[in-house]
Scaffold this motif. Sequence first.
Motif, PDB file in Angstrom:
ATOM      1  N   VAL A 137       9.472   1.729  18.253  1.00  0.00           N
ATOM      2  CA  VAL A 137      10.175   2.458  17.199  1.00  0.00           C
ATOM      3  C   VAL A 137       9.216   2.695  16.034  1.00  0.00           C
ATOM      4  CG1 VAL A 137      12.111   2.420  15.551  1.00  0.00           C
ATOM      5  CG2 VAL A 137      12.371   1.332  17.806  1.00  0.00           C
ATOM      6  N   VAL A 138       9.256   3.891  15.485  1.00  0.00           N
ATOM      7  CA  VAL A 138       8.634   4.180  14.189  1.00  0.00           C
ATOM      8  C   VAL A 138       9.770   4.234  13.175  1.00  0.00           C
ATOM      9  CG1 VAL A 138       7.418   5.870  12.779  1.00  0.00           C
ATOM     10  CG2 VAL A 138       6.629   5.393  15.102  1.00  0.00           C
ATOM     11  N   ALA A 139       9.742   3.321  12.200  1.00  0.00           N
ATOM     12  CA  ALA A 139      10.780   3.261  11.168  1.00  0.00           C
ATOM     13  C   ALA A 139      10.231   3.876   9.897  1.00  0.00           C
ATOM     14  CB  ALA A 139      11.200   1.818  10.926  1.00  0.00           C
ATOM     15  N   LEU A 140      10.832   4.983   9.471  1.00  0.00           N
ATOM     16  CA  LEU A 140      10.314   5.762   8.350  1.00  0.00           C
ATOM     17  C   LEU A 140      11.179   5.625   7.113  1.00  0.00           C
ATOM     18  CD1 LEU A 140       8.428   8.010   7.159  1.00  0.00           C
ATOM     19  CD2 LEU A 140      10.066   9.670   8.093  1.00  0.00           C
ATOM     20  N   GLY A 141      10.546   5.259   6.019  1.00  0.00           N
ATOM     21  CA  GLY A 141      11.147   5.325   4.691  1.00  0.00           C
ATOM     22  C   GLY A 141      10.202   6.094   3.793  1.00  0.00           C
ATOM     23  N   MET A 142      10.571   6.274   2.538  1.00  0.00           N
ATOM     24  CA  MET A 142       9.732   7.058   1.635  1.00  0.00           C
ATOM     25  C   MET A 142       8.821   6.162   0.818  1.00  0.00           C
ATOM     26  SD  MET A 142       8.755   9.952   0.890  1.00  0.00           S
ATOM     27  CE  MET A 142       7.558  10.551  -0.275  1.00  0.00           C
ATOM     28  N   SER A 143       7.602   6.619   0.607  1.00  0.00           N
ATOM     29  CA  SER A 143       6.657   5.989  -0.304  1.00  0.00           C
ATOM     30  C   SER A 143       5.695   7.066  -0.786  1.00  0.00           C
ATOM     31  CB  SER A 143       5.872   4.867   0.385  1.00  0.00           C
ATOM     32  OG  SER A 143       4.811   4.422  -0.448  1.00  0.00           O
ATOM     33  N   MET A 144       5.436   7.077  -2.083  1.00  0.00           N
ATOM     34  CA  MET A 144       4.485   8.052  -2.618  1.00  0.00           C
ATOM     35  C   MET A 144       3.050   7.652  -2.318  1.00  0.00           C
ATOM     36  SD  MET A 144       6.247  10.514  -3.700  1.00  0.00           S
ATOM     37  CE  MET A 144       4.993  11.459  -4.574  1.00  0.00           C
ATOM     38  N   ASP A 145       2.864   6.507  -1.671  1.00  0.00           N
ATOM     39  CA  ASP A 145       1.520   6.060  -1.297  1.00  0.00           C
ATOM     40  C   ASP A 145       1.173   6.396   0.149  1.00  0.00           C
ATOM     41  OD1 ASP A 145       1.063   4.920  -3.827  1.00  0.00           O
ATOM     42  OD2 ASP A 145       2.112   3.083  -3.240  1.00  0.00           O
ATOM     43  N   LEU A 146       2.051   7.108   0.850  1.00  0.00           N
ATOM     44  CA  LEU A 146       1.758   7.484   2.228  1.00  0.00           C
ATOM     45  C   LEU A 146       0.515   8.361   2.294  1.00  0.00           C
ATOM     46  CD1 LEU A 146       5.289   8.362   3.694  1.00  0.00           C
ATOM     47  CD2 LEU A 146       3.972   6.257   3.994  1.00  0.00           C
ATOM     48  N   THR A 147      -0.278   8.152   3.353  1.00  0.00           N
ATOM     49  CA  THR A 147      -1.488   8.952   3.558  1.00  0.00           C
ATOM     50  C   THR A 147      -1.376   9.735   4.863  1.00  0.00           C
ATOM     51  OG1 THR A 147      -2.687   7.265   4.819  1.00  0.00           O
ATOM     52  CG2 THR A 147      -2.808   7.145   2.386  1.00  0.00           C
ATOM     53  N   MET A 148      -2.200  10.746   5.001  1.00  0.00           N
ATOM     54  CA  MET A 148      -2.219  11.513   6.239  1.00  0.00           C
ATOM     55  C   MET A 148      -2.689  10.657   7.401  1.00  0.00           C
ATOM     56  SD  MET A 148      -0.841  14.352   5.660  1.00  0.00           S
ATOM     57  CE  MET A 148      -1.133  15.026   7.300  1.00  0.00           C
TER      58      MET A 148
END
Length: 281
Positions: A137-148
């Motif tokens: 599973v890939v569990a996705l939430g939001m973060s402004m620190d996400l990178t490509m």
Amino acid sequence: MNEMSHDPGDRSRADAIQALAGVRGVLFDLDGVLYRWEQAIPGACEFVKFLADAGIPYAALSNNSQTGPENLRDRLARLGMHFPLERVITSATAAASYVAKLWPGSRVHVVGSSYMHQAMANVNVQCVGQDAEEADVVALGMSMDLTMVQLAEAVRMLRDGAELVATNPDAMLPVPGGFQPECGAVAALLEMAGGRTARFVGKPNPEFFTQGLAAIGRSAGETLMIGDTLEVDILGATQSGLCSAFVATGNPIEGEPAIEPTVFVDDLFELRRLLQAGRTG
């Protein structure tokens, strides 16, 4: 498109009072309803106090996956609103519970905030890093620190067969000076590049509302959802069997609304008057 304004004239005051007369519990959205950034919205403190004084249980359902219930409770307290910790429910904790329920013991790669990582670490799953060869599973939430780089690793895992679970479908979040992307926008990228369809756990998912109802010990038919987003708060309430109030203190409505709440109100002052009238009428 031009923004439309709505008032209880869309439904007569008498009809609005009657529609809300059976309310015995309340669920809140937070941002745009009780506060905007670090300021309480006018009428919010008075409304929460009215509920407490009337013995009406209430809870918060937040699609915010970047911070935990403790921080949200403390923010509300600083602004003059008391919420028991167990009645502040976030999409991150809901996502963790969802993944552990459907895939107990699975390998989960978390893409999101430090709190999202913490929430997933507290349930019966095995968290794996971006250097892992595969994940269930890939569990996705939001973060402004996400990178490509992080997103590319998530895409690789999705392409290799991992399921995609995301906290919430909101595409953007109003912030001082404009907007910032939210989880729904990032999920769209992963869906397109990873070839998987996201399962959104937060509002408007009815299971999220079920958690809120359990927290206040009320049934859907006697509970009011108060929100400022038709496609998330009001849609979820309608699908879950709750009555709903759209408050015009948050996100604006553009064009003709496709989703109708039980009542439109300008603010919580007006909604409190309607509820009071229903209790004394």
